[in-house]
Design a protein around this motif. Structure first.
Motif, mmCIF file in Angstrom:
data_model
loop_
_atom_site.group_PDB
_atom_site.id
_atom_site.type_symbol
_atom_site.label_atom_id
_atom_site.label_comp_id
_atom_site.label_asym_id
_atom_site.label_seq_id
_atom_site.Cartn_x
_atom_site.Cartn_y
_atom_site.Cartn_z
ATOM 1 N N LEU A 109 -41.939 -1.384 22.866
ATOM 2 C CA LEU A 109 -42.117 -2.615 23.631
ATOM 3 C C LEU A 109 -43.321 -3.420 23.130
ATOM 4 C CD1 LEU A 109 -41.340 -1.396 27.248
ATOM 5 C CD2 LEU A 109 -40.003 -3.004 25.899
ATOM 6 N N VAL A 110 -44.382 -2.721 22.734
ATOM 7 C CA VAL A 110 -45.547 -3.415 22.179
ATOM 8 C C VAL A 110 -45.158 -4.153 20.900
ATOM 9 C CG1 VAL A 110 -47.805 -3.115 21.097
ATOM 10 C CG2 VAL A 110 -47.265 -1.876 23.196
ATOM 11 N N LYS A 111 -44.422 -3.472 20.018
ATOM 12 C CA LYS A 111 -44.008 -4.106 18.763
ATOM 13 C C LYS A 111 -43.031 -5.242 19.019
ATOM 14 C CE LYS A 111 -44.796 -0.007 15.945
ATOM 15 N NZ LYS A 111 -44.173 1.065 15.108
ATOM 16 N N MET A 112 -42.150 -5.058 20.004
ATOM 17 C CA MET A 112 -41.234 -6.138 20.351
ATOM 18 C C MET A 112 -42.013 -7.359 20.807
ATOM 19 S SD MET A 112 -38.070 -6.188 23.101
ATOM 20 C CE MET A 112 -39.113 -6.393 24.555
ATOM 21 N N GLY A 113 -43.015 -7.141 21.649
ATOM 22 C CA GLY A 113 -43.830 -8.250 22.119
ATOM 23 C C GLY A 113 -44.580 -8.950 20.996
ATOM 24 N N GLN A 114 -45.098 -8.162 20.052
ATOM 25 C CA GLN A 114 -45.827 -8.745 18.922
ATOM 26 C C GLN A 114 -44.904 -9.609 18.070
ATOM 27 O OE1 GLN A 114 -47.343 -4.978 17.350
ATOM 28 N NE2 GLN A 114 -49.437 -5.680 17.779
ATOM 29 N N HIS A 115 -43.699 -9.089 17.781
ATOM 30 C CA HIS A 115 -42.759 -9.857 16.950
ATOM 31 C C HIS A 115 -42.180 -11.037 17.720
ATOM 32 C CE1 HIS A 115 -42.827 -7.396 13.368
ATOM 33 N NE2 HIS A 115 -42.693 -6.310 14.099
ATOM 34 N N ARG A 141 -34.617 -6.011 16.966
ATOM 35 C CA ARG A 141 -34.426 -4.595 16.626
ATOM 36 C C ARG A 141 -35.111 -3.693 17.654
ATOM 37 N NH1 ARG A 141 -34.391 -3.380 10.180
ATOM 38 N NH2 ARG A 141 -32.706 -4.828 9.639
ATOM 39 N N TYR A 142 -36.307 -4.051 18.034
ATOM 40 C CA TYR A 142 -37.027 -3.263 19.033
ATOM 41 C C TYR A 142 -36.396 -3.419 20.414
ATOM 42 C CZ TYR A 142 -40.432 -2.989 15.270
ATOM 43 O OH TYR A 142 -41.033 -2.757 14.058
ATOM 44 N N ALA A 143 -35.915 -4.619 20.700
ATOM 45 C CA ALA A 143 -35.231 -4.835 21.973
ATOM 46 C C ALA A 143 -33.970 -3.981 22.052
ATOM 47 C CB ALA A 143 -34.878 -6.313 22.135
ATOM 48 N N LEU A 144 -33.275 -3.832 20.928
ATOM 49 C CA LEU A 144 -32.060 -3.027 20.905
ATOM 50 C C LEU A 144 -32.358 -1.572 21.245
ATOM 51 C CD1 LEU A 144 -29.041 -2.640 20.261
ATOM 52 C CD2 LEU A 144 -29.689 -2.329 17.857
ATOM 53 N N LEU A 145 -33.446 -1.023 20.698
ATOM 54 C CA LEU A 145 -33.810 0.362 20.998
ATOM 55 C C LEU A 145 -34.128 0.540 22.478
ATOM 56 C CD1 LEU A 145 -36.043 1.716 18.090
ATOM 57 C CD2 LEU A 145 -33.632 2.129 18.537
ATOM 58 N N TRP A 146 -34.927 -0.379 23.024
ATOM 59 C CA TRP A 146 -35.274 -0.285 24.444
ATOM 60 C C TRP A 146 -34.030 -0.398 25.319
ATOM 61 C CZ3 TRP A 146 -34.553 -3.972 28.292
ATOM 62 C CH2 TRP A 146 -35.081 -3.628 29.537
ATOM 63 N N LEU A 147 -33.170 -1.357 24.987
ATOM 64 C CA LEU A 147 -31.952 -1.557 25.770
ATOM 65 C C LEU A 147 -31.039 -0.338 25.675
ATOM 66 C CD1 LEU A 147 -30.313 -3.506 27.514
ATOM 67 C CD2 LEU A 147 -29.305 -4.419 25.410
#
Length: 224
Positions: free
Chosen positions: A145-151, A166-172
């Protein structure tokens, strides 16, 4: 995650979904303890100690220890096998989880079966390893989530507009897996874990087919 192929991202999403499913099943069955989220177990164990709850303390940190054993054993496995390292770890994770379900089914699991579930989740995090370091975390989402927020911030200020997805997909994937796992446990109890075993077995098959299609390709993580 930027340098991973699309097929690897999809495999990671499937594995994160399975992790969420398994963690939800374990969480409900164990009455609030996790088999993949070790930050939560560390906090629960610490508070149990403060309250004088020795069984809760043992449960929480026993699961942490089992998770760590899974990471260490899977990392050693990657170093021992000469090729198809990712496949070896996937098979290890699948076999471990199936063993946990069998222990439950035989009624002899006790503390052993949850420990094996935690071991499997620890091992799963070694599926994506590069130069001895995990390149994609599969069972925990705080860093994701931190990396998603940064990107996402980068995208909003003129940077790459797609990496955050990509990070959102993992979290979802993990969140969706948790929802399905929760409902599945309420419907069929621990038999729900067979669904996760089937999903992991499918991941093994898909990963094997991809390897066969491009046998000469050099894996992006350098280790397969």
């Amino acid at each position: 995650m930027q340098s991973h192929r699309r097929s690897e991202i999809m495999l990671a999403a499937v594995l994160s979904g399975a992790a969420g499913f398994i963690d939800a099943v374990g969480f409900i069955h164990l009455g609030g303890y996790f088999v993949s989220f070790m930050s939560g177990n560390s906090t629960r164990g610490a508070t149990a100690l403060a309250e004088g709850n020795w069984s809760g303390f043992a449960m929480a940190f026993g699961l942490v220890a089992a998770f760590l054993v899974g990471v260490v054993s899977a990392a050693i496995l990657r170093r021992l096998v000469p090729s198809r390292k990712r496949m070896a770890v996937l098979l290890y994770v699948t076999a471990a989880l199936a063993s946990a379900v069998v222990l439950f089914e035989l009624g002899i699991g006790g503390w052993a079966a949850p420990a094996v579930m935690a071991l499997a989740m620890g091992a799963e995090n070694v599926v994506f390893e590069r130069d001895g370091e995990v390149s994609i975390g599969l069972t925990y989402m705080t860093g994701t989530l931190v990396k998603m927020g940064q990107h996402l911030a980068s995208a909003l200020t003129g940077g790459d507009r797609g990496l955050w997805r990509r990070y959102a997909l993992l979290w979802l994937s993990l969140t969706t897996g948790s929802i399905v796992g929760g409902f599945a446990y309420l419907a069929v109890d621990l038999n729900a874990l067979w669904i996760a075993v089937a999903l992991l077995a499918l991941a093994v098959v898909v990963n094997g087919r991809e390897f066969q299609v491009t046998p000469g390709a050099r894996p992006l993580n350098g280790t397969g």
